[in-house]
Design a protein around this motif. Structure first.
Motif, PDB file in Angstrom:
ATOM      1  N   PHE A  85       3.442 -27.671  38.954  1.00  0.00           N
ATOM      2  CA  PHE A  85       2.139 -27.768  38.691  1.00  0.00           C
ATOM      3  C   PHE A  85       1.453 -27.047  38.489  1.00  0.00           C
ATOM      4  CE2 PHE A  85      -0.607 -29.027  35.338  1.00  0.00           C
ATOM      5  CZ  PHE A  85      -0.538 -29.444  34.212  1.00  0.00           C
ATOM      6  N   VAL A  86       1.129 -26.840  39.869  1.00  0.00           N
ATOM      7  CA  VAL A  86      -0.184 -26.280  39.771  1.00  0.00           C
ATOM      8  C   VAL A  86       0.185 -24.404  40.327  1.00  0.00           C
ATOM      9  CG1 VAL A  86      -1.554 -25.326  42.602  1.00  0.00           C
ATOM     10  CG2 VAL A  86      -1.394 -27.791  41.750  1.00  0.00           C
ATOM     11  N   LEU A  87       1.552 -24.414  41.020  1.00  0.00           N
ATOM     12  CA  LEU A  87       2.208 -22.686  40.977  1.00  0.00           C
ATOM     13  C   LEU A  87       2.356 -22.503  39.461  1.00  0.00           C
ATOM     14  CD1 LEU A  87       3.511 -21.053  42.176  1.00  0.00           C
ATOM     15  CD2 LEU A  87       5.893 -21.914  42.041  1.00  0.00           C
ATOM     16  N   SER A  88       2.766 -23.430  38.693  1.00  0.00           N
ATOM     17  CA  SER A  88       3.047 -22.677  37.116  1.00  0.00           C
ATOM     18  C   SER A  88       1.611 -22.102  37.177  1.00  0.00           C
ATOM     19  CB  SER A  88       3.788 -23.573  36.247  1.00  0.00           C
ATOM     20  OG  SER A  88       3.054 -25.003  36.160  1.00  0.00           O
ATOM     21  N   LEU A  89       0.691 -23.347  36.739  1.00  0.00           N
ATOM     22  CA  LEU A  89      -1.251 -23.225  36.334  1.00  0.00           C
ATOM     23  C   LEU A  89      -1.207 -21.675  36.902  1.00  0.00           C
ATOM     24  CD1 LEU A  89      -2.521 -24.361  34.504  1.00  0.00           C
ATOM     25  CD2 LEU A  89      -4.282 -25.555  36.290  1.00  0.00           C
ATOM     26  N   LEU A  90      -1.855 -21.522  38.220  1.00  0.00           N
ATOM     27  CA  LEU A  90      -2.223 -20.646  38.540  1.00  0.00           C
ATOM     28  C   LEU A  90      -1.080 -19.230  38.116  1.00  0.00           C
ATOM     29  CD1 LEU A  90      -2.421 -21.483  42.937  1.00  0.00           C
ATOM     30  CD2 LEU A  90      -3.719 -21.258  40.711  1.00  0.00           C
ATOM     31  N   TRP A  91      -0.052 -19.583  38.342  1.00  0.00           N
ATOM     32  CA  TRP A  91       0.861 -18.249  37.418  1.00  0.00           C
ATOM     33  C   TRP A  91       0.317 -17.582  36.368  1.00  0.00           C
ATOM     34  CZ3 TRP A  91       3.469 -14.543  40.118  1.00  0.00           C
ATOM     35  CH2 TRP A  91       3.593 -13.665  39.048  1.00  0.00           C
ATOM     36  N   PHE A  92       0.421 -18.520  35.447  1.00  0.00           N
ATOM     37  CA  PHE A  92       0.352 -18.125  33.882  1.00  0.00           C
ATOM     38  C   PHE A  92      -1.545 -18.034  34.120  1.00  0.00           C
ATOM     39  CE2 PHE A  92      -1.584 -19.911  29.777  1.00  0.00           C
ATOM     40  CZ  PHE A  92      -0.678 -18.878  29.128  1.00  0.00           C
ATOM     41  N   LEU A  93      -2.282 -18.038  34.911  1.00  0.00           N
ATOM     42  CA  LEU A  93      -3.579 -17.704  34.569  1.00  0.00           C
ATOM     43  C   LEU A  93      -3.992 -16.505  35.486  1.00  0.00           C
ATOM     44  CD1 LEU A  93      -5.942 -20.844  35.544  1.00  0.00           C
ATOM     45  CD2 LEU A  93      -5.161 -19.763  33.667  1.00  0.00           C
ATOM     46  N   LEU A  94      -3.012 -16.024  36.409  1.00  0.00           N
ATOM     47  CA  LEU A  94      -2.786 -14.847  37.026  1.00  0.00           C
ATOM     48  C   LEU A  94      -2.398 -13.910  36.115  1.00  0.00           C
ATOM     49  CD1 LEU A  94      -2.054 -15.533  40.720  1.00  0.00           C
ATOM     50  CD2 LEU A  94      -4.461 -14.228  40.432  1.00  0.00           C
ATOM     51  N   VAL A  95      -0.771 -13.588  35.577  1.00  0.00           N
ATOM     52  CA  VAL A  95      -0.358 -13.248  34.865  1.00  0.00           C
ATOM     53  C   VAL A  95      -1.152 -12.999  33.202  1.00  0.00           C
ATOM     54  CG1 VAL A  95       1.776 -13.238  33.393  1.00  0.00           C
ATOM     55  CG2 VAL A  95       1.782 -13.790  35.423  1.00  0.00           C
TER      56      VAL A  95
END
Length: 195
Positions: A85-95
């Motif tokens: 969940f943390v990985l996907s959230l951080l990735w979405f915000l970065l992208v």
């Protein structure tokens, strides 16, 4: 799987990055089911690499893992779910930040039917869903979308809706979010790759 109208219609249209999502998501389920950490991480990273909104799939699977772990006291699933969940959230915000800076941003116009006038923020879609859930229900049962629901659920005999483990209903969120909530016609047409 290959005979399902929603799958065969979308991959037959053209070669699109979304065509990779189905096998990658199935690999993620396999990694979770077999408790294979490297396969879970690898398939998650590959899903995230497909496109910016693919983070939704990883985040929802992570949310399902978290709820399942809490209901059934599975510590390993809780850790895996929190990490994903943390990985996907951080990735979405970065992208999305990268696309806003370098490109044209994310395609928020697809959710214009759930945004206030002159808004372009996906946060407004979340607020609409929370504050006006009947608006979301109304948008999901448009006659065109009823046809889409029939073409995607009837071949499965409605089995995704028949379960005693209610946490599995979380896995229907991408179906609602990606296919039924937007007013963009290609999102709910089985002959295009968004199915």
């Amino acid at each position: 799987l290959l005979l399902l109208p929603g799958f065969s219609g979308g991959v037959g249209y053209d070669l699109h990055e979304n065509c990779f999502l189905t096998p990658l998501i199935l690999w993620l389920f396999l990694g979770i089911d077999r408790r294979c950490t490297w396969l879970t991480v690898l398939s998650s990273l590959l899903i995230l690499g497909v496109k910016e909104d693919a983070a939704v799939y990883v985040a929802i699977l992570a949310l399902w893992l978290i709820v399942r772990a809490l209901l059934h006291s599975i510590r390993r699933d809780l850790m895996t779910g929190l990490g994903l969940f943390v990985l996907s959230l951080l990735w979405f915000l970065l992208v999305t930040d990268f696309l806003a800076e370098i490109g044209d941003g994310v395609m928020t116009y697809r959710y214009q039917n759930l945004m206030p006038p002159d808004s372009e923020s996906l946060l407004d879609v979340v607020l609409t869903a929370l504050l006006h859930p009947m608006k979301v229900v109304f948008e999901c049962v448009d006659p065109e979308k009823i046809h889409f629901i029939a073409l995607t659920m009837l071949p499965l005999l409605g089995l995704p809706l028949l379960t005693r483990r209610y946490e599995r209903f979380l896995l229907l969120i991408p179906y609602l979010l990606i296919n039924l909530m937007p007013d963009y016609v290609y999102q709910h047409d089985i002959y295009f790759q968004y199915t």
